[in-house]
Scaffold this active site. Structure first.
Site, PDB file in Angstrom:
ATOM      1  CE  LYS A  22      -1.669   1.555   4.057  1.00  0.00           C
ATOM      2  NZ  LYS A  22      -1.397   2.978   4.374  1.00  0.00           N
ATOM      3  CG  ASN A  23       2.305   2.657   3.552  1.00  0.00           C
ATOM      4  OD1 ASN A  23       1.145   2.987   3.282  1.00  0.00           O
ATOM      5  ND2 ASN A  23       2.708   2.404   4.770  1.00  0.00           N
ATOM      6  CB  CYS A 118      -4.569  10.744  11.188  1.00  0.00           C
ATOM      7  SG  CYS A 118      -3.161   9.829  11.753  1.00  0.00           S
ATOM      8  NE  ARG A 123       0.675  10.187   9.985  1.00  0.00           N
ATOM      9  CZ  ARG A 123       0.201   9.195   9.219  1.00  0.00           C
ATOM     10  NH1 ARG A 123      -0.980   8.680   9.462  1.00  0.00           N
ATOM     11  NH2 ARG A 123       0.919   8.747   8.197  1.00  0.00           N
ATOM     12  CG  ASP A 309       3.317   1.403   9.464  1.00  0.00           C
ATOM     13  OD1 ASP A 309       3.512   1.651   8.268  1.00  0.00           O
ATOM     14  OD2 ASP A 309       3.063   2.283  10.307  1.00  0.00           O
ATOM     15  NE  ARG A 401      -7.007   4.603   5.368  1.00  0.00           N
ATOM     16  CZ  ARG A 401      -6.537   5.774   5.798  1.00  0.00           C
ATOM     17  NH1 ARG A 401      -6.974   6.294   6.926  1.00  0.00           N
ATOM     18  NH2 ARG A 401      -5.609   6.422   5.113  1.00  0.00           N
TER      19      ARG A 401
HETATM   20  C1  EPZ Z   1       4.496   6.809   6.247  1.00  0.00           C
HETATM   21  O1  EPZ Z   1       3.771   7.879   6.800  1.00  0.00           O
HETATM   22  C2  EPZ Z   1       3.521   5.644   6.166  1.00  0.00           C
HETATM   23  N1  EPZ Z   1       2.390   6.001   5.307  1.00  0.00           N
HETATM   24  C3  EPZ Z   1       3.015   5.304   7.563  1.00  0.00           C
HETATM   25  O2  EPZ Z   1       2.187   4.150   7.453  1.00  0.00           O
HETATM   26  C4  EPZ Z   1       4.215   4.947   8.445  1.00  0.00           C
HETATM   27  O3  EPZ Z   1       3.775   4.690   9.746  1.00  0.00           O
HETATM   28  C5  EPZ Z   1       5.212   6.119   8.445  1.00  0.00           C
HETATM   29  O4  EPZ Z   1       5.603   6.434   7.090  1.00  0.00           O
HETATM   30  C6  EPZ Z   1       6.474   5.785   9.230  1.00  0.00           C
HETATM   31  O5  EPZ Z   1       7.100   4.667   8.678  1.00  0.00           O
HETATM   32  C7  EPZ Z   1       2.553   5.965   3.968  1.00  0.00           C
HETATM   33  O6  EPZ Z   1       3.611   5.654   3.461  1.00  0.00           O
HETATM   34  C8  EPZ Z   1       1.355   6.339   3.153  1.00  0.00           C
HETATM   35  P1  EPZ Z   1       6.724  10.087   8.336  1.00  0.00           P
HETATM   36  P2  EPZ Z   1       4.429   9.377   6.812  1.00  0.00           P
HETATM   37  O7  EPZ Z   1       6.712  11.345   7.522  1.00  0.00           O
HETATM   38  O8  EPZ Z   1       5.204   9.577   5.582  1.00  0.00           O
HETATM   39  C9  EPZ Z   1       6.556  13.375  11.743  1.00  0.00           C
HETATM   40  C10 EPZ Z   1       0.261   2.864   7.743  1.00  0.00           C
HETATM   41  O9  EPZ Z   1      -0.186   2.317   8.772  1.00  0.00           O
HETATM   42  N2  EPZ Z   1       6.559  14.336  10.613  1.00  0.00           N
HETATM   43  O10 EPZ Z   1       7.883   9.162   8.204  1.00  0.00           O
HETATM   44  O11 EPZ Z   1       3.335  10.322   7.123  1.00  0.00           O
HETATM   45  C11 EPZ Z   1       5.297  12.532  11.770  1.00  0.00           C
HETATM   46  O12 EPZ Z   1       4.263  13.201  12.470  1.00  0.00           O
HETATM   47  C12 EPZ Z   1       0.792   4.275   7.823  1.00  0.00           C
HETATM   48  O13 EPZ Z   1       0.347   2.312   6.625  1.00  0.00           O
HETATM   49  C13 EPZ Z   1       6.645  15.695  10.902  1.00  0.00           C
HETATM   50  O14 EPZ Z   1       6.706  16.095  12.071  1.00  0.00           O
HETATM   51  O15 EPZ Z   1       5.396   9.248   8.055  1.00  0.00           O
HETATM   52  C14 EPZ Z   1       5.761  11.285  12.470  1.00  0.00           C
HETATM   53  O16 EPZ Z   1       5.721  11.509  13.864  1.00  0.00           O
HETATM   54  C15 EPZ Z   1       0.578   4.892   9.183  1.00  0.00           C
HETATM   55  N3  EPZ Z   1       6.654  16.581   9.868  1.00  0.00           N
HETATM   56  C16 EPZ Z   1       7.212  11.131  12.003  1.00  0.00           C
HETATM   57  O17 EPZ Z   1       7.604  12.426  11.526  1.00  0.00           O
HETATM   58  C17 EPZ Z   1       6.599  16.167   8.564  1.00  0.00           C
HETATM   59  O18 EPZ Z   1       6.631  17.022   7.653  1.00  0.00           O
HETATM   60  C18 EPZ Z   1       7.399  10.141  10.862  1.00  0.00           C
HETATM   61  O19 EPZ Z   1       6.490  10.492   9.869  1.00  0.00           O
HETATM   62  C19 EPZ Z   1       6.509  14.786   8.297  1.00  0.00           C
HETATM   63  C20 EPZ Z   1       6.497  13.891   9.339  1.00  0.00           C
END
Ligand code: EPZ
Length: 422
Positions: A22-23, A118, A123, A309, A401
């Site tokens: 998915k991701n 969310c 996020r 995840d 999802r």
């Molecule tokens: C991706 O989300 C995945 N989603 C998530 O999977 C996964 O948990 C996450 O990466 C971590 O591996 C998809 O790929 C669609 P991040 P993403 O940016 O890109 C903070 C699932 O269950 N952050 O690596 O949103 C954020 O809040 C989902 O399939 C900022 O602060 O994750 C988090 O605490 C859930 N500012 C941390 O960084 C930003 O601009 C990591 O987020 C971006 C992120």
């Protein structure tokens, strides 16, 4: 809202096919916006999130045809007729923000709704915005939207170091950099297999990228990309989830298409807990080494560390382990919402901030529980498979999802599971 009913039914054995990630698909699909030639994805997962991304791309003027029962996505965006990613779609799925980089890179302007938070955390998308600004984007945040323009009409290469690892921000920047003028270097970039898959697809489209899978990506911008066909990489989170079925229930399951390099740290934890993972010519075979699993401590980290995840699913296993486990969630600030639901099933869990202490019990007991987010929903299914009696998991739209045909895949291993239509 549908529910799923699960009856504990002892050991489960059989073969489970693992779908495309998915991701990975959610970042590969927006890549179609980078060029006016067809981009075709094979091995695509059939999930509601993919349908949402399809809807978003179509709202921008891209053509997306779902072929072969959803396994193939044939996309093309001759021209982007609409550069506004609307709140009503974006609010349903955070990954929608991944159309921002490609639209900016292709046409020099974009208007994308901020995704909003969310269940698992605020996020924010500040890193997405900062790296694009470093590449010459001028951003105006108003009315809940990001109004973005590339100064001079085209993004420019930049050297940017992420203060902490962000999968999505790395993906947005990587896609944007492929068409920027000059060279971009992304430091402290995410190393997830989904990033590697995206880089490989972009390279097939003519992008010049080095370093995928490491924490430094170097991209030499080109003037245009061309079409390609690319298979979506296996879903390592679905893989890890189904590897836990024999671990929590007993029995032996072969995950078809599973690869050890996708789940290294997770498999090591399973081994330490007393679960064997063996490579076969079809995938990965998983079984308990002997009786009850033993407690292990888990800390979630960016790849190649233990994936956040899989934290909820691992907690379900550890609820039945002998001994006390401590799970530390270091990626998201509110990702233990499955804990009170597991407690309803007799689990003993104490949550303090980013730590959850789990004291294993011999047997969980079936109960009515509520899914709160995607991975929490499947951890409750896992717990129900191992529990005595019946478990009814409500709000399974969360589950749909990220997991296709869950009932079918688990029934093939002997599970007693059925969907209760609302
Ligand atoms: C991706 O989300 C995945 N989603 C998530 O999977 C996964 O948990 C996450 O990466 C971590 O591996 C998809 O790929 C669609 P991040 P993403 O940016 O890109 C903070 C699932 O269950 N952050 O690596 O949103 C954020 O809040 C989902 O399939 C900022 O602060 O994750 C988090 O605490 C859930 N500012 C941390 O960084 C930003 O601009 C990591 O987020 C971006 C992120």
């Amino acid at each position: 809202m549908d529910s799923i009913l699960v009856r504990g039914n002892g050991a489960l054995s059989g073969a489970i096919p693992i779908a495309g990630a998915k991701n990975a698909c959610l970042t590969l699909m927006p890549a179609t916006l980078l060029c006016d030639e067809p981009l075709t994805l094979t091995n695509a997962p059939r999930l509601s999130d993919i349908a949402t991304m399809t809807q978003l791309l179509q709202s921008l003027g891209a053509e997306v045809a779902s072929l072969q029962n959803g396994l193939v996505l044939a996309m093309s965006s001759h021209d982007i007729a609409n550069h506004i990613a609307d709140y009503d779609i974006v609010r349903k799925m955070r990954a929608s923000i991944l159309v921002l980089g490609p639209m900016l890179a292709r046409d020099g302007h974009a208007v994308v709704s901020l995704p909003g938070g969310c269940a698992i955390g605020a996020r924010p998308v500040d890193l997405h915005l900062r790296v694009l600004e470093a590449m010459g984007a001028v951003l105006d945040l108003r009315d809940g939207y990001v109004h973005a323009k590339a100064a001079g009409g085209r993004l420019k290469g930049a050297v940017f170091e992420f203060p902490f690892v962000s999968v999505g921000a790395t993906e947005n920047a990587l896609m944007a950099a492929t068409l920027a003028r000059g060279t971009t270097v992304l430091k402290n970039a995410a190393r997830e297999p989904e990033i590697v898959d995206l880089a490989r697809c972009l390279r097939k489209m003519g992008a010049e990228i080095e370093g995928e899978g490491t924490s430094t990506l170097t991209i030499q911008g080109v003037d245009r990309l061309h079409g390609a066909t690319h298979p979506v990489v296996t879903d390592r989170i679905e893989l890890g989830t189904y590897m836990l079925v024999p671990a929590i229930c007993g029995g032996e399951v072969e995950c078809i298409g599973g690869r050890l390099d996708l789940v290294g740290a997770f498999a090591e934890k399973l081994d330490a807990a007393g679960v064997s993972v063996t490579e076969t010519d079809r995938g990965l075979k998983v079984a308990r080494k002997n009786g009850r699993v033993t407690a292990v401590n888990v800390t979630t980290e960016p790849f190649p560390g233990f994936p956040t995840d899989l934290q909820a699913q691992m907690m379900a296993l550890l609820c039945t382990a002998s001994g006390v486990s401590v799970l530390e969630e270091k990626i998201f600030e509110n990702r233990f919402m499955h804990a009170p639901e597991l407690t309803r099933m007799g689990a003993r869990i104490e949550v303090h901030g980013g730590h959850a202490t789990v004291t294993g019990v011999e047997k969980l007991r079936g109960a009515r529980v509520m899914a709160t987010d995607l991975r929490a929903s499947v951890s409750l299914i896992l717990a129900g498979l191992a529990a005595e009696g019946e478990t009814v998991v409500s709000r399974v739209y969360h589950l749909d999802r990220g997991y296709e045909r869950v009932e079918e895949k688990l029934r093939a291993c002997g599970a007693q599971i059925e969907r209760i239509k609302a």
